[in-house]
Design an enzyme around this catalytic site. Structure first.
Site, PDB file in Angstrom:
ATOM      1  N   LYS A 127      42.995  32.594  42.519  1.00 27.61           N
ATOM      2  CA  LYS A 127      42.056  31.518  42.162  1.00 27.61           C
ATOM      3  C   LYS A 127      42.330  30.987  40.756  1.00 27.61           C
ATOM      4  O   LYS A 127      42.428  29.781  40.554  1.00 27.61           O
ATOM      5  CB  LYS A 127      40.599  32.022  42.212  1.00 27.61           C
ATOM      6  CG  LYS A 127      40.162  32.590  43.542  1.00 27.61           C
ATOM      7  CD  LYS A 127      38.697  32.989  43.527  1.00 27.61           C
ATOM      8  CE  LYS A 127      38.382  34.123  42.565  1.00 27.61           C
ATOM      9  NZ  LYS A 127      38.920  35.431  42.954  1.00 27.61           N
ATOM     10  N   ARG A 152      29.292  33.882  43.370  1.00 32.45           N
ATOM     11  CA  ARG A 152      29.791  35.131  43.926  1.00 32.45           C
ATOM     12  C   ARG A 152      28.709  35.868  44.708  1.00 32.45           C
ATOM     13  O   ARG A 152      28.975  36.943  45.250  1.00 32.45           O
ATOM     14  CB  ARG A 152      30.254  36.032  42.793  1.00 32.45           C
ATOM     15  CG  ARG A 152      31.773  36.173  42.652  1.00 32.45           C
ATOM     16  CD  ARG A 152      32.020  37.053  41.456  1.00 32.45           C
ATOM     17  NE  ARG A 152      33.309  37.637  41.376  1.00 32.45           N
ATOM     18  CZ  ARG A 152      34.314  37.161  40.655  1.00 32.45           C
ATOM     19  NH1 ARG A 152      34.210  36.019  40.019  1.00 32.45           N
ATOM     20  NH2 ARG A 152      35.447  37.834  40.569  1.00 32.45           N
ATOM     21  N   ARG A 212      44.689  44.426  31.853  1.00 34.98           N
ATOM     22  CA  ARG A 212      43.257  44.147  31.990  1.00 34.98           C
ATOM     23  C   ARG A 212      42.534  45.420  32.417  1.00 34.98           C
ATOM     24  O   ARG A 212      42.972  46.100  33.348  1.00 34.98           O
ATOM     25  CB  ARG A 212      43.055  43.026  33.024  1.00 34.98           C
ATOM     26  CG  ARG A 212      42.235  41.888  32.464  1.00 34.98           C
ATOM     27  CD  ARG A 212      42.174  40.742  33.429  1.00 34.98           C
ATOM     28  NE  ARG A 212      41.161  40.937  34.474  1.00 34.98           N
ATOM     29  CZ  ARG A 212      40.767  39.980  35.292  1.00 34.98           C
ATOM     30  NH1 ARG A 212      41.279  38.766  35.190  1.00 34.98           N
ATOM     31  NH2 ARG A 212      39.864  40.213  36.210  1.00 34.98           N
ATOM     32  N   ARG A 238      35.871  46.369  43.032  1.00 33.50           N
ATOM     33  CA  ARG A 238      35.786  44.902  43.046  1.00 33.50           C
ATOM     34  C   ARG A 238      35.883  44.375  44.475  1.00 33.50           C
ATOM     35  O   ARG A 238      35.217  43.406  44.844  1.00 33.50           O
ATOM     36  CB  ARG A 238      36.883  44.309  42.153  1.00 33.50           C
ATOM     37  CG  ARG A 238      36.587  44.541  40.675  1.00 33.50           C
ATOM     38  CD  ARG A 238      37.805  44.387  39.812  1.00 33.50           C
ATOM     39  NE  ARG A 238      38.346  43.045  39.824  1.00 33.50           N
ATOM     40  CZ  ARG A 238      39.552  42.738  39.375  1.00 33.50           C
ATOM     41  NH1 ARG A 238      40.351  43.677  38.901  1.00 33.50           N
ATOM     42  NH2 ARG A 238      39.974  41.496  39.394  1.00 33.50           N
TER      43      ARG A 238
HETATM   44  P1  B4P Z   1      43.579  35.689  40.476  1.00 34.13           P
HETATM   45  O1  B4P Z   1      43.043  35.736  41.838  1.00 34.13           O
HETATM   46  O2  B4P Z   1      43.793  34.337  39.905  1.00 34.13           O
HETATM   47  O3  B4P Z   1      42.596  36.630  39.756  1.00 34.13           O
HETATM   48  P2  B4P Z   1      41.304  36.244  38.944  1.00 34.13           P
HETATM   49  O4  B4P Z   1      41.127  34.778  38.776  1.00 34.13           O
HETATM   50  O5  B4P Z   1      41.420  37.017  37.729  1.00 34.13           O
HETATM   51  O6  B4P Z   1      40.102  36.665  39.857  1.00 34.13           O
HETATM   52  P3  B4P Z   1      39.269  37.987  39.819  1.00 34.13           P
HETATM   53  O7  B4P Z   1      38.333  37.813  40.972  1.00 34.13           O
HETATM   54  O8  B4P Z   1      40.159  39.156  39.857  1.00 34.13           O
HETATM   55  O9  B4P Z   1      38.523  38.129  38.407  1.00 34.13           O
HETATM   56  P4  B4P Z   1      37.490  37.220  37.578  1.00 34.13           P
HETATM   57  O10 B4P Z   1      38.152  36.975  36.290  1.00 34.13           O
HETATM   58  O11 B4P Z   1      36.993  36.038  38.341  1.00 34.13           O
HETATM   59  O12 B4P Z   1      45.039  36.315  40.268  1.00 34.13           O
HETATM   60  C1  B4P Z   1      45.355  37.673  40.405  1.00 34.13           C
HETATM   61  C2  B4P Z   1      46.839  37.947  40.094  1.00 34.13           C
HETATM   62  O13 B4P Z   1      47.662  37.435  41.142  1.00 34.13           O
HETATM   63  C3  B4P Z   1      47.385  37.315  38.811  1.00 34.13           C
HETATM   64  O14 B4P Z   1      48.109  38.280  38.108  1.00 34.13           O
HETATM   65  C4  B4P Z   1      48.322  36.209  39.286  1.00 34.13           C
HETATM   66  O15 B4P Z   1      49.413  36.009  38.411  1.00 34.13           O
HETATM   67  C5  B4P Z   1      48.790  36.730  40.611  1.00 34.13           C
HETATM   68  N1  B4P Z   1      49.135  35.654  41.545  1.00 34.13           N
HETATM   69  C6  B4P Z   1      48.516  34.470  41.671  1.00 34.13           C
HETATM   70  N2  B4P Z   1      49.097  33.723  42.647  1.00 34.13           N
HETATM   71  C7  B4P Z   1      50.107  34.487  43.170  1.00 34.13           C
HETATM   72  C8  B4P Z   1      51.072  34.288  44.213  1.00 34.13           C
HETATM   73  N3  B4P Z   1      51.111  33.162  44.946  1.00 34.13           N
HETATM   74  N4  B4P Z   1      51.950  35.285  44.481  1.00 34.13           N
HETATM   75  C9  B4P Z   1      51.910  36.445  43.764  1.00 34.13           C
HETATM   76  N5  B4P Z   1      51.035  36.689  42.746  1.00 34.13           N
HETATM   77  C10 B4P Z   1      50.134  35.715  42.456  1.00 34.13           C
HETATM   78  O16 B4P Z   1      36.238  38.206  37.395  1.00 34.13           O
HETATM   79  C11 B4P Z   1      36.310  39.410  36.645  1.00 34.13           C
HETATM   80  C12 B4P Z   1      34.937  40.079  36.556  1.00 34.13           C
HETATM   81  O17 B4P Z   1      33.981  39.200  35.891  1.00 34.13           O
HETATM   82  C13 B4P Z   1      34.257  40.417  37.886  1.00 34.13           C
HETATM   83  O18 B4P Z   1      34.705  41.645  38.435  1.00 34.13           O
HETATM   84  C14 B4P Z   1      32.761  40.466  37.441  1.00 34.13           C
HETATM   85  O19 B4P Z   1      32.442  41.676  36.782  1.00 34.13           O
HETATM   86  C15 B4P Z   1      32.654  39.335  36.419  1.00 34.13           C
HETATM   87  N6  B4P Z   1      32.237  38.052  37.020  1.00 34.13           N
HETATM   88  C16 B4P Z   1      32.960  36.892  37.017  1.00 34.13           C
HETATM   89  N7  B4P Z   1      32.288  35.918  37.662  1.00 34.13           N
HETATM   90  C17 B4P Z   1      31.115  36.471  38.093  1.00 34.13           C
HETATM   91  C18 B4P Z   1      30.009  35.968  38.841  1.00 34.13           C
HETATM   92  N8  B4P Z   1      29.976  34.697  39.281  1.00 34.13           N
HETATM   93  N9  B4P Z   1      28.982  36.807  39.116  1.00 34.13           N
HETATM   94  C19 B4P Z   1      28.990  38.086  38.673  1.00 34.13           C
HETATM   95  N10 B4P Z   1      30.013  38.618  37.959  1.00 34.13           N
HETATM   96  C20 B4P Z   1      31.071  37.820  37.670  1.00 34.13           C
END
Ligand code: B4P
Length: 188
Positions: free
Chosen positions: A14, A89, A134, A145
């Site tokens: 995402k 979420r 991270r 998660r």
């Molecule tokens: P992403 O999927 O982009 O991961 P993310 O944005 O960090 O989402 P995530 O859900 O993990 O965490 P968030 O920060 O929203 O990418 C993952 C990896 O895959 C990267 O290393 C990327 O390079 C790689 N990748 C991408 N595309 C690829 C491809 N095509 N092929 C191979 N690899 C690829 O949330 C973190 C924490 O914040 C949550 O656990 C929660 O505690 C809190 N939080 C955030 N929003 C919240 C909400 N609305 N409500 C409650 N808590 C919340």
């Protein structure tokens, strides 16, 4: 204003795709994960409050998230569109988002989910742990998660399907191929 929700489990890509979409269409990218991590790294009162929750892979409270989003909308009221990455979420967050948008004469335009199988998600997040260190990318926390996703976030698929707003794109492949499929589906 186009209000896009980029949806999917942790590790689906995402964040990666949201940046590209925002750049292409001139929209504001809003990552609640990034906002919360910035609060934690700056040691603000909010950051201190949410750090342990995030480190454990649990969801931060709905009230805090809704307050954050309201201030983002007010601050960027003049933009052409939003790409919401990581919000909503929970069902409560989705309902509050609808109310908040309505208050500003807006609505959710489209929800696009990135579909990726669980083994691939875990591999990506473990790889990111090596690259970026991270705190929430350890095997144990990733498991939490994913449980949070299945329990609290996945039910939103029905919520947005009922509203005829939900689409899916296969999220495995090159970043560019996935981006091009997303652009075809978004087509603002
Ligand atoms: P992403 O999927 O982009 O991961 P993310 O944005 O960090 O989402 P995530 O859900 O993990 O965490 P968030 O920060 O929203 O990418 C993952 C990896 O895959 C990267 O290393 C990327 O390079 C790689 N990748 C991408 N595309 C690829 C491809 N095509 N092929 C191979 N690899 C690829 O949330 C973190 C924490 O914040 C949550 O656990 C929660 O505690 C809190 N939080 C955030 N929003 C919240 C909400 N609305 N409500 C409650 N808590 C919340």
């Amino acid at each position: 204003m186009f209000n896009l929700i980029l949806f999917g489990p942790p590790g689906a890509g995402k964040g990666t795709q949201a940046v590209k979409i925002a750049e292409k269409f001139g929209w504001k990218h809003v990552s609640t994960g990034d906002i919360l991590r910035a609060e934690v790294s700056q040691g603000t009162p909010l950051g201190l409050k949410v750090k342990s929750v995030m480190d454990a892979g649990l969801l931060v409270s709905d009230d805090l998230l809704i307050e954050i989003m309201e201030s983002v909308f007010v601050k960027h009221a003049a933009v052409k569109g939003f790409v919401l990455d990581g919000f909503p979420r929970t069902l409560n967050q989705a309902q509050e988002l609808d109310k908040m948008l309505l208050k500003h004469g807006q609505e959710v335009s489209l929800v696009v989910a990135l579909e990726v199988d669980e083994d691939e998600l875990v591999n990506r997040l473990l790889k990111r742990a090596q690259d970026q260190g991270r705190k929430d990318d350890t095997a144990e926390v990733i498991k939490n998660r994913l449980v949070q996703y299945h329990h609290h976030t996945k039910p939103l698929i029905d919520y947005y399907t009922d509203k005829k707003l939900y689409r899916e794109v296969y999220g495995v492949g090159t970043v560019e191929d996935i981006f091009s499929q997303l652009c075809t589906v978004i087509n603002p």
